[in-house]
Write a protein that holds these residues in place. Structure first.
Motif, PDB file in Angstrom:
ATOM      1  N   THR A 172       0.751  -1.133  -0.044  1.00  0.00           N
ATOM      2  CA  THR A 172       0.111   0.045   0.210  1.00  0.00           C
ATOM      3  C   THR A 172       0.834   1.142   0.107  1.00  0.00           C
ATOM      4  N   ARG A 173       0.819   2.012  -1.090  1.00  0.00           N
ATOM      5  CA  ARG A 173       1.640   3.195  -1.207  1.00  0.00           C
ATOM      6  C   ARG A 173       0.925   4.288  -0.588  1.00  0.00           C
ATOM      7  N   VAL A 174       1.858   5.244   0.306  1.00  0.00           N
ATOM      8  CA  VAL A 174       1.509   6.326   0.875  1.00  0.00           C
ATOM      9  C   VAL A 174       2.525   7.382   0.768  1.00  0.00           C
ATOM     10  N   ASN A 175       2.153   8.660   0.623  1.00  0.00           N
ATOM     11  CA  ASN A 175       3.024   9.598   0.491  1.00  0.00           C
ATOM     12  C   ASN A 175       3.371  10.523   1.740  1.00  0.00           C
ATOM     13  N   TRP A 176       4.339  10.367   2.558  1.00  0.00           N
ATOM     14  CA  TRP A 176       4.571  11.032   3.709  1.00  0.00           C
ATOM     15  C   TRP A 176       5.373  12.454   3.564  1.00  0.00           C
ATOM     16  N   THR A 177       5.501  12.961   2.328  1.00  0.00           N
ATOM     17  CA  THR A 177       5.955  14.244   2.023  1.00  0.00           C
ATOM     18  C   THR A 177       5.095  15.429   2.691  1.00  0.00           C
ATOM     19  N   ASN A 178       5.710  16.275   3.444  1.00  0.00           N
ATOM     20  CA  ASN A 178       5.158  17.174   4.159  1.00  0.00           C
ATOM     21  C   ASN A 178       3.921  16.644   5.023  1.00  0.00           C
ATOM     22  N   SER A 179       4.377  15.610   5.703  1.00  0.00           N
ATOM     23  CA  SER A 179       3.254  15.526   6.556  1.00  0.00           C
ATOM     24  C   SER A 179       2.884  16.142   7.650  1.00  0.00           C
ATOM     25  N   PRO A 237      -0.485  11.512   6.345  1.00  0.00           N
ATOM     26  CA  PRO A 237       0.132  11.747   5.183  1.00  0.00           C
ATOM     27  C   PRO A 237      -0.457  12.652   4.156  1.00  0.00           C
ATOM     28  N   HIS A 238       0.231  12.858   3.064  1.00  0.00           N
ATOM     29  CA  HIS A 238      -0.438  13.546   2.166  1.00  0.00           C
ATOM     30  C   HIS A 238      -1.850  13.270   1.607  1.00  0.00           C
ATOM     31  N   LEU A 239      -2.930  14.051   1.710  1.00  0.00           N
ATOM     32  CA  LEU A 239      -4.247  13.785   1.232  1.00  0.00           C
ATOM     33  C   LEU A 239      -4.413  14.180  -0.293  1.00  0.00           C
ATOM     34  N   TYR A 240      -4.587  13.239  -1.048  1.00  0.00           N
ATOM     35  CA  TYR A 240      -4.681  13.502  -2.283  1.00  0.00           C
ATOM     36  C   TYR A 240      -6.157  14.065  -2.881  1.00  0.00           C
ATOM     37  N   ARG A 241      -5.985  15.178  -3.578  1.00  0.00           N
ATOM     38  CA  ARG A 241      -7.436  15.955  -3.942  1.00  0.00           C
ATOM     39  C   ARG A 241      -7.610  15.611  -5.347  1.00  0.00           C
ATOM     40  N   LYS A 251      -1.239   9.683 -14.814  1.00  0.00           N
ATOM     41  CA  LYS A 251       0.429   9.788 -14.283  1.00  0.00           C
ATOM     42  C   LYS A 251       0.496   9.427 -12.850  1.00  0.00           C
ATOM     43  N   LEU A 252      -0.415   9.980 -12.230  1.00  0.00           N
ATOM     44  CA  LEU A 252      -0.206   9.802 -10.665  1.00  0.00           C
ATOM     45  C   LEU A 252      -0.322   8.303 -10.345  1.00  0.00           C
ATOM     46  N   ILE A 253      -1.327   7.551 -10.850  1.00  0.00           N
ATOM     47  CA  ILE A 253      -1.422   6.029 -10.989  1.00  0.00           C
ATOM     48  C   ILE A 253      -0.314   5.533 -11.156  1.00  0.00           C
ATOM     49  N   TYR A 254       0.199   5.713 -12.179  1.00  0.00           N
ATOM     50  CA  TYR A 254       1.707   5.014 -12.818  1.00  0.00           C
ATOM     51  C   TYR A 254       2.786   5.483 -11.660  1.00  0.00           C
ATOM     52  N   LYS A 255       2.759   6.639 -11.102  1.00  0.00           N
ATOM     53  CA  LYS A 255       3.814   6.914 -10.132  1.00  0.00           C
ATOM     54  C   LYS A 255       3.702   6.084  -9.065  1.00  0.00           C
ATOM     55  N   LEU A 256       2.388   6.075  -8.411  1.00  0.00           N
ATOM     56  CA  LEU A 256       2.138   5.442  -7.274  1.00  0.00           C
ATOM     57  C   LEU A 256       2.306   3.911  -7.146  1.00  0.00           C
ATOM     58  N   ARG A 257       2.264   3.410  -8.455  1.00  0.00           N
ATOM     59  CA  ARG A 257       2.563   1.964  -8.564  1.00  0.00           C
ATOM     60  C   ARG A 257       3.880   1.583  -8.364  1.00  0.00           C
TER      61      ARG A 257
HETATM   62  C1  LIG Z   1       3.558  13.742  -2.382  1.00  0.00           C
HETATM   63  O1  LIG Z   1       3.100  14.709  -1.713  1.00  0.00           O
HETATM   64  C2  LIG Z   1       3.566  16.193  -2.098  1.00  0.00           C
HETATM   65  C3  LIG Z   1       2.913  17.116  -1.280  1.00  0.00           C
HETATM   66  O2  LIG Z   1       3.204  16.972   0.271  1.00  0.00           O
HETATM   67  C4  LIG Z   1       3.549  16.153  -3.581  1.00  0.00           C
HETATM   68  O3  LIG Z   1       4.207  17.697  -3.870  1.00  0.00           O
HETATM   69  C5  LIG Z   1       4.025  15.131  -4.532  1.00  0.00           C
HETATM   70  O4  LIG Z   1       3.892  15.100  -5.759  1.00  0.00           O
HETATM   71  C6  LIG Z   1       3.626  13.689  -3.965  1.00  0.00           C
HETATM   72  N1  LIG Z   1       4.185  12.578  -4.630  1.00  0.00           N
HETATM   73  C7  LIG Z   1       3.467  11.633  -5.173  1.00  0.00           C
HETATM   74  C8  LIG Z   1       4.431  10.574  -5.812  1.00  0.00           C
HETATM   75  O5  LIG Z   1       2.311  11.856  -5.362  1.00  0.00           O
END
Ligand SMILES: *[C@@H]1O[C@H](CO)[C@@H](O)[C@H](O)[C@H]1NC(C)=O
Ligand SMILES: *[C@@H]1O[C@H](CO)[C@@H](O)[C@H](O)[C@H]1NC(C)=O
Ligand SMILES: *[C@@H]1O[C@H](CO)[C@@H](O)[C@H](O)[C@H]1NC(C)=O
Ligand SMILES: *[C@@H]1O[C@H](CO)[C@@H](O)[C@H](O)[C@H]1NC(C)=O
Length: 361
Positions: free
Chosen positions: A299-306, A311-315, A322-328
């Protein structure tokens, strides 16, 4: 003479008072005897114990159904994946998951839902019928209730169907990144470990187990300094994703486990460091069967700037092929199977790219 008559009679009142207050002593005394050994017994633990005992006893019955002990080869019927949905709000991505499950035949999966009963969670319908909801209890952040809920889901799924061979924990914020067929093949064909020295093949659990994190010491001492001793030394204390996919053998290990749970269920003194669900399962698995785990999560999660442990909440504006490919993308496995955390407004754009991207492997 009143005084002589009273001294000769049996002192009923003081004796009764003493007798009646005896049970109180058992409650108070341990607090003075060994303050560190106090166990906070949540009242609902008893129901859970009965459930775990039933599931554990059923597991001890000799049977030759698929998935049992996860030995390959005994496949007289196809093994199933138990999807364990843990939620405290509506299953916002039910239509997307519905499509996911339509890709798999009904005999390859089961769905179980633990919905916080203090929140009104609606029944989505489709594959998410009312009978898929298991008896649930309140869940709260920064408390061991999330561990309890996961254990409850595991026990129910173990009892319900002996063909359940993998148990995948999913939240309402999780989405699939591939078709059901792809997910099924990943679990049943790519997780196999060749334990030739033991003369058998076994499935592995997709449990993330990490030993290093700068905040690990704070998390370890969240219930007080060295309270985890002697059951868990700091070296044995691990961190990993709350969202795992584990084998039947390991699901049984989890519901039978009492020793570590006695510590992990204690309330934290510091809520900032209180994420017991990220520690209990990886710590237990690292102690019990490290070779039987991949040490990474699917399960991929994005902790950048948590912020504040979230974790990052995708809108919706971020959702794209592109996002789907990246998360895979993964450093450990062919591909991640699931991702989080997505806000409810992502449903529309996700549905739009479901056939052309998400379920196209
Ligand atoms: C992760 O979240 C940051 C914002 O906190 C965003 O800039 C970045 O694109 C995200 N990375 C992915 C792979 O979605
Ligand atoms: C499931 O999805 C895969 C990949 O897109 C596809 O090849 C397969 O035909 C689908 N199966 C069903 C039953 O929809
Ligand atoms: C893979 O590893 C590299 C190097 O450690 C890291 O920068 C990257 O974020 C990792 N990618 C994923 C998807 O975890
Ligand atoms: C649907 O997805 C396609 C790409 O697959 C994109 O071009 C289009 O703008 C999307 N439509 C909506 C309404 O999101």
């Amino acid at each position: 003479m009143p005084s002589s008559s009273s001294s000769s009679s049996f002192p009923l009142v003081p004796v009764l008072t003493l007798l009646l207050s005896l049970p109180l002593l058992f409650i108070i005394a341990p607090k003075f005897l060994s303050p560190k050994q106090i166990q906070i017994t949540l009242p609902d633990e008893l129901d859970d114990l009965a459930l775990f005992r039933r599931a554990s006893a059923a597991e001890s019955q000799p049977h030759r159904l698929p998935g049992h002990r996860n030995h390959l080869g005994s496949t007289n019927a196809k093994p199933k994946i138990a999807f364990l949905f843990l939620t405290n709000s509506d299953l916002q991505f039910a239509p997307l998951w519905e499509k996911f499950f339509k890709n798999g035949s009904k005999d390859l999966y089961n769905i179980y839902i633990h919905a916080d009963p203090t929140v009104k969670v609606s029944v989505p319908g489709g594959v998410f019928t009312a009978d898929r909801f298991i008896p649930a209890k309140r869940t709260q952040r920064s408390s061991p209730t999330l561990i309890s809920a996961a254990r409850r889901l595991l026990a129910n799924a173990l009892l319900d169907d002996s063909a359940n061979a993998f148990f995948a924990l999913i939240s309402q914020h999780c989405i699939p990144l591939h078709s059901f067929k792809f997910a099924y093949n990943t679990l049943f064909h790519r997780s196999i470990t060749d334990l030739t020295q033991l003369g058998k093949l076994e499935y592995r659990s997709f449990m993330e187990i990490v030993s290093k994190a700068h905040f690990l010491k704070d998390r370890y001492n969240a219930r007080g300094r060295n309270v985890m001793l002697p059951e868990v030394s700091f070296d044995q204390f691990k961190i990993g994703s709350q969202f795992f996919v584990i084998t039947r053998r390991h699901a049984v290990t989890v519901i039978r486990e009492r020793r570590l749970w006695r510590k992990f269920r204690l309330p934290c003194l510091s809520l900032d460091s209180c994420y017991p669900e990220e520690h209990y399962f990886p710590t237990l698995m690292a102690m019990d069967d490290p070779e039987g785990c991949t040490h990474y999560t699917l399960t991929r999660v994005n902790w950048t700037n948590s912020v504040d442990g979230h974790p990052h909440l995708y809108r919706s504006s971020e959702v794209s092929p592109k996002l789907i490919y990246k998360l895979r993308e993964s450093n450990f496995t062919q591909s991640h199977l699931f991702a989080r955390k997505f806000s409810p407004d992502c449903l529309k754009p996700l549905m739009n790219i479901s056939d052309s991207v998400i379920f196209l492997d």
